[in-house]
Design a protein around this motif. Structure first.
Motif, PDB file in Angstrom:
ATOM      1  N   GLY A 102       0.755  -1.016   0.011  1.00 48.46           N
ATOM      2  CA  GLY A 102       0.197   0.041  -0.165  1.00 48.46           C
ATOM      3  C   GLY A 102       0.925   1.183   0.009  1.00 48.46           C
ATOM      4  O   GLY A 102       0.732   2.172  -0.709  1.00 48.46           O
ATOM      5  N   LEU A 103       1.816   1.356   0.845  1.00 46.59           N
ATOM      6  CA  LEU A 103       2.984   2.380   0.896  1.00 46.59           C
ATOM      7  C   LEU A 103       3.477   2.806  -0.648  1.00 46.59           C
ATOM      8  O   LEU A 103       3.537   3.580  -1.064  1.00 46.59           O
ATOM      9  N   GLN A 104       3.990   1.561  -1.200  1.00 51.79           N
ATOM     10  CA  GLN A 104       4.655   1.656  -2.218  1.00 51.79           C
ATOM     11  C   GLN A 104       3.852   2.196  -3.528  1.00 51.79           C
ATOM     12  O   GLN A 104       4.133   3.141  -4.187  1.00 51.79           O
ATOM     13  N   MET A 105       2.422   1.780  -3.246  1.00 46.05           N
ATOM     14  CA  MET A 105       1.309   1.962  -4.235  1.00 46.05           C
ATOM     15  C   MET A 105       1.187   3.618  -4.032  1.00 46.05           C
ATOM     16  O   MET A 105       1.041   4.437  -5.286  1.00 46.05           O
ATOM     17  N   PHE A 106       0.946   4.061  -2.758  1.00 45.40           N
ATOM     18  CA  PHE A 106       0.440   5.243  -2.657  1.00 45.40           C
ATOM     19  C   PHE A 106       1.894   6.329  -3.124  1.00 45.40           C
ATOM     20  O   PHE A 106       1.423   7.303  -3.776  1.00 45.40           O
ATOM     21  N   LEU A 107       3.098   6.014  -2.907  1.00 46.18           N
ATOM     22  CA  LEU A 107       4.204   6.934  -3.236  1.00 46.18           C
ATOM     23  C   LEU A 107       4.408   6.802  -4.849  1.00 46.18           C
ATOM     24  O   LEU A 107       4.504   8.133  -5.327  1.00 46.18           O
ATOM     25  N   TYR A 108       3.935   5.793  -5.574  1.00 50.89           N
ATOM     26  CA  TYR A 108       4.334   5.763  -6.916  1.00 50.89           C
ATOM     27  C   TYR A 108       3.206   6.536  -7.535  1.00 50.89           C
ATOM     28  O   TYR A 108       3.427   7.325  -8.626  1.00 50.89           O
ATOM     29  N   LEU A 109       2.242   6.526  -6.985  1.00 52.46           N
ATOM     30  CA  LEU A 109       0.783   7.183  -7.519  1.00 52.46           C
ATOM     31  C   LEU A 109       1.024   8.698  -7.471  1.00 52.46           C
ATOM     32  O   LEU A 109       0.496   9.492  -7.970  1.00 52.46           O
ATOM     33  N   THR A 110       1.394   9.108  -6.265  1.00 53.73           N
ATOM     34  CA  THR A 110       1.713  10.684  -5.839  1.00 53.73           C
ATOM     35  C   THR A 110       2.833  11.058  -6.487  1.00 53.73           C
ATOM     36  O   THR A 110       2.663  12.129  -7.258  1.00 53.73           O
ATOM     37  N   LEU A 111       3.938  10.260  -6.739  1.00 48.36           N
ATOM     38  CA  LEU A 111       4.983  10.982  -7.676  1.00 48.36           C
ATOM     39  C   LEU A 111       4.763  11.058  -9.164  1.00 48.36           C
ATOM     40  O   LEU A 111       4.791  11.948  -9.708  1.00 48.36           O
ATOM     41  N   VAL A 158      -3.629  13.643  -4.282  1.00 44.01           N
ATOM     42  CA  VAL A 158      -4.901  13.312  -4.291  1.00 44.01           C
ATOM     43  C   VAL A 158      -4.899  12.217  -5.120  1.00 44.01           C
ATOM     44  O   VAL A 158      -6.058  11.293  -4.784  1.00 44.01           O
ATOM     45  N   ASP A 159      -4.501  12.029  -6.067  1.00 40.27           N
ATOM     46  CA  ASP A 159      -4.390  10.721  -6.846  1.00 40.27           C
ATOM     47  C   ASP A 159      -3.920   9.558  -6.007  1.00 40.27           C
ATOM     48  O   ASP A 159      -4.684   8.462  -5.738  1.00 40.27           O
ATOM     49  N   GLY A 160      -3.141   9.626  -5.217  1.00 42.03           N
ATOM     50  CA  GLY A 160      -2.484   8.446  -4.143  1.00 42.03           C
ATOM     51  C   GLY A 160      -3.465   8.290  -3.202  1.00 42.03           C
ATOM     52  O   GLY A 160      -3.934   7.232  -2.865  1.00 42.03           O
ATOM     53  N   PHE A 161      -4.049   9.358  -2.495  1.00 46.17           N
ATOM     54  CA  PHE A 161      -5.088   9.249  -1.158  1.00 46.17           C
ATOM     55  C   PHE A 161      -6.219   8.522  -1.944  1.00 46.17           C
ATOM     56  O   PHE A 161      -7.148   7.970  -1.142  1.00 46.17           O
ATOM     57  N   MET A 162      -6.799   8.649  -3.335  1.00 44.30           N
ATOM     58  CA  MET A 162      -7.823   8.324  -3.775  1.00 44.30           C
ATOM     59  C   MET A 162      -7.880   6.874  -4.157  1.00 44.30           C
ATOM     60  O   MET A 162      -8.522   5.928  -3.742  1.00 44.30           O
ATOM     61  N   LEU A 163      -6.922   6.515  -4.915  1.00 48.16           N
ATOM     62  CA  LEU A 163      -6.852   5.307  -5.413  1.00 48.16           C
ATOM     63  C   LEU A 163      -6.135   4.023  -4.659  1.00 48.16           C
ATOM     64  O   LEU A 163      -6.661   2.969  -4.552  1.00 48.16           O
ATOM     65  N   MET A 203     -10.978   4.685 -11.799  1.00 48.19           N
ATOM     66  CA  MET A 203      -9.619   5.013 -12.047  1.00 48.19           C
ATOM     67  C   MET A 203      -9.589   5.562 -13.510  1.00 48.19           C
ATOM     68  O   MET A 203      -8.746   6.399 -13.649  1.00 48.19           O
ATOM     69  N   TYR A 204     -10.405   5.060 -14.488  1.00 46.60           N
ATOM     70  CA  TYR A 204     -10.357   5.619 -15.894  1.00 46.60           C
ATOM     71  C   TYR A 204     -10.637   7.277 -15.738  1.00 46.60           C
ATOM     72  O   TYR A 204      -9.898   7.980 -16.393  1.00 46.60           O
ATOM     73  N   LEU A 205     -11.787   7.586 -15.080  1.00 51.94           N
ATOM     74  CA  LEU A 205     -12.124   8.961 -14.994  1.00 51.94           C
ATOM     75  C   LEU A 205     -11.049   9.667 -14.443  1.00 51.94           C
ATOM     76  O   LEU A 205     -10.812  10.960 -14.915  1.00 51.94           O
ATOM     77  N   CYS A 206     -10.393   9.186 -13.340  1.00 47.55           N
ATOM     78  CA  CYS A 206      -9.446  10.014 -12.509  1.00 47.55           C
ATOM     79  C   CYS A 206      -8.460  10.055 -13.252  1.00 47.55           C
ATOM     80  O   CYS A 206      -7.530  11.292 -13.469  1.00 47.55           O
ATOM     81  N   CYS A 207      -7.747   9.080 -14.326  1.00 48.03           N
ATOM     82  CA  CYS A 207      -6.690   9.150 -15.012  1.00 48.03           C
ATOM     83  C   CYS A 207      -6.908  10.005 -16.109  1.00 48.03           C
ATOM     84  O   CYS A 207      -6.045  10.734 -16.776  1.00 48.03           O
ATOM     85  N   VAL A 208      -7.959  10.080 -16.858  1.00 43.81           N
ATOM     86  CA  VAL A 208      -8.623  11.109 -17.630  1.00 43.81           C
ATOM     87  C   VAL A 208      -8.192  12.526 -17.485  1.00 43.81           C
ATOM     88  O   VAL A 208      -7.748  13.406 -18.036  1.00 43.81           O
ATOM     89  N   LEU A 209      -8.711  13.034 -16.082  1.00 41.93           N
ATOM     90  CA  LEU A 209      -8.465  14.173 -15.740  1.00 41.93           C
ATOM     91  C   LEU A 209      -7.277  14.569 -15.262  1.00 41.93           C
ATOM     92  O   LEU A 209      -6.512  15.521 -15.502  1.00 41.93           O
ATOM     93  N   MET A 210      -6.355  13.253 -14.781  1.00 43.54           N
ATOM     94  CA  MET A 210      -4.866  13.616 -14.505  1.00 43.54           C
ATOM     95  C   MET A 210      -4.020  13.841 -15.679  1.00 43.54           C
ATOM     96  O   MET A 210      -2.878  14.260 -15.535  1.00 43.54           O
ATOM     97  N   ILE A 211      -4.529  13.336 -16.842  1.00 43.51           N
ATOM     98  CA  ILE A 211      -3.713  13.312 -18.013  1.00 43.51           C
ATOM     99  C   ILE A 211      -4.021  14.235 -19.010  1.00 43.51           C
ATOM    100  O   ILE A 211      -3.397  14.902 -19.512  1.00 43.51           O
TER     101      ILE A 211
END
Length: 320
Positions: A102-111, A158-163, A203-211
C-alpha cells in the motif's frame, strides 16, 4: 479451520508475492546488473543536477527550479520500486506485506501524478519565457513558481490518497502472486475476487483528468511556442528554442504514452509481460533520460559542472 482460511483469504494481512521481471528472464543475473547500473545512473544524474542547481546562483531561475523538482521526483520515484526489486532477486525472497504494498502504491501514484502536472508547469514556464521574454521575470517570480510546484505535489497526492485505499481494501481471495515488479494498481486489482468494474471506471475517469488537463496545457503551450518560433528573425534563436522544445516533447510523449496505456487502455488488451515493459519505461528509464534531455545538454549546466569539477584541483593547489 475452514472459517479461519476463508477469513484470511479476505483480509489484507497476508503477504503478496511480486513475480517481477526476473521470472521471465533467461539470464536474471545479467538483467539484475543492468537494472542496478541504470538505477545508479538515475540516482547520480539527478543528485548531481539537484546539487548544481542549489549551489550555482546562475541556475536559480524558474526553469531550473522546476527541473530540480523533477529530479527530486525522479530520485524518489525510482527509489520506490527498484531497490525492493533488486533485493528480492538477491536474497530470493519476493514477499511484500500488505502495508508495504500500500505504501509503495501510494508513493508511486503520488509521484507519478505530481510529475504529470509538473511537466505541464514546465511547458507553461517555457511558453512564458519564449513568448513573453520581457515580462517573464515578473510573470514567473519565485512565489508563482513555488505555488505551481506545491500545486503539482498536492494534486499528485490526491491521486495517491484516492486510489490506494480503494485498491488495498478490495477482498483478495485469489492467488497472492502479483505479475509485476511493484504494486501497481491494475496488477493488484486483478487479484480481487469482487467486481472491480466500478473501480476501474473511477480509475479511468481519474486518469482522464490527471492526464487530459496537463496534456491540454502542454499542447497549448508548445503550439504557441512553435508559432512564436516561426516568427523569430534570428535563425540561431529559432534553432535553440526548437531543440529545447523538441527534447521536452519527447520526454512528455514517452511518459504520458506509457501512462495512457497502463491506465486508460481496456484490460483485455493487457498482458503481464507488456505491462511490465511499459512500466519499465516510465518508472526506470524516464528518470535516467530526464537529466540528460532537460539539463546536461544545456551550456549553463555543463558550465556549472565543469566549474564544480575544477574546484578540487584548485583547492589542492591552494593547500600546497
Amino acid at each position: 479451520m475452514d472459517n479461519f482460511t476463508l477469513e484470511t483469504n479476505y483480509t489484507g494481512g497476508l503477504d503478496f508475492i511480486l513475480l517481477g521481471f526476473f521470472s521471465q528472464s533467461k539470464d536474471p543475473a545479467l538483467l539484475c546488473a543492468v537494472i542496478f547500473f541504470i538505477f545508479l545512473m538515475a540516482l547520480s544524474g539527478n543528485a548531481i543536477l539537484i546539487f548544481l542547481i542549489q549551489s550555482n546562483s546562475h541556475l536559480h531561475t524558474p526553469m531550473y527550479f522546476f527541473i530540480g523538482q523533477l529530479s527530486l521526483m525522479d530520485v524518489t520515484y525510482i527509489s520506490v520500486t527498484v531497490p525492493k526489486m533488486l533485493m528480492d532477486q538477491i536474497i530470493a525472497i519476493k514477499n511484500i506485506s500488505a502495508l508495504e504494498c500500500g505504501l509503495q502504491m501510494f508513493l508511486y501514484l503520488t509521484l507519478g501524478g505530481s510529475e504529470f502536472f509538473l511537466l505541464a508547469a514546465m511547458a507553461y514556464d517555457r511558453y512564458m519565457a519564449i513568448c513573453y521574454p520581457l515580462r517573464y521575470p515578473v510573470l514567473m517570480n519565485h512565489r508563482i513558481c513555488f505555488l505551481l510546484a506545491s500545486g503539482c505535489w498536492f494534486l499528485g497526492s490526491v491521486d495517491g490518497f484516492m486510489l490506494t485505499p480503494i485498491t488495498m481494501t478490495l477482498p483478495f481471495c485469489r492467488s497472492r502472486e502479483i505479475h509485476h515488479f511493484f504494486c501497481e494498481v491494475p496488477a493488484v486489482m486483478k487479484l480481487s475476487c469482487s467486481d472491480t468494474s466500478l473501480i476501474e471506471t473511477l480509475m479511468y475517469l481519474c486518469c482522464v483528468l490527471m492526464i487530459l488537463i496537463p496534456v491540454t496545457i502542454i499542447s497549448s503551450s508548445y503550439s504557441l511556442i512553435l508559432f512564436t518560433i516561426c516568427r523569430m528573425k534570428s535563425a540561431e534563436g529559432r534553432k535553440k528554442a526548437f531543440t529545447t522544445c523538441s527534447s521536452h516533447i519527447a520526454v512528455v510523449t514517452l511518459f504520458y504514452g506509457a501512462a495512457i496505456y497502463t491506465y486508460m487502455i481496456p484490460s483485455s488488451y493487457h498482458t503481464p509481460e507488456k505491462d511490465m515493459v511499459v512500466s519499465f519505461f516510465y518508472t526506470i528509464l524516464t528518470p535516467v533520460l530526464n537529466p540528460v534531455i532537460y539539463s546536461f545538454r544545456n551550456k549553463d549546466v555543463t558550465g556549472a559542472l565543469k566549474k564544480m569539477l575544477r574546484v578540487e584541483p584548485v583547492f589542492q593547489e591552494t593547500i600546497k
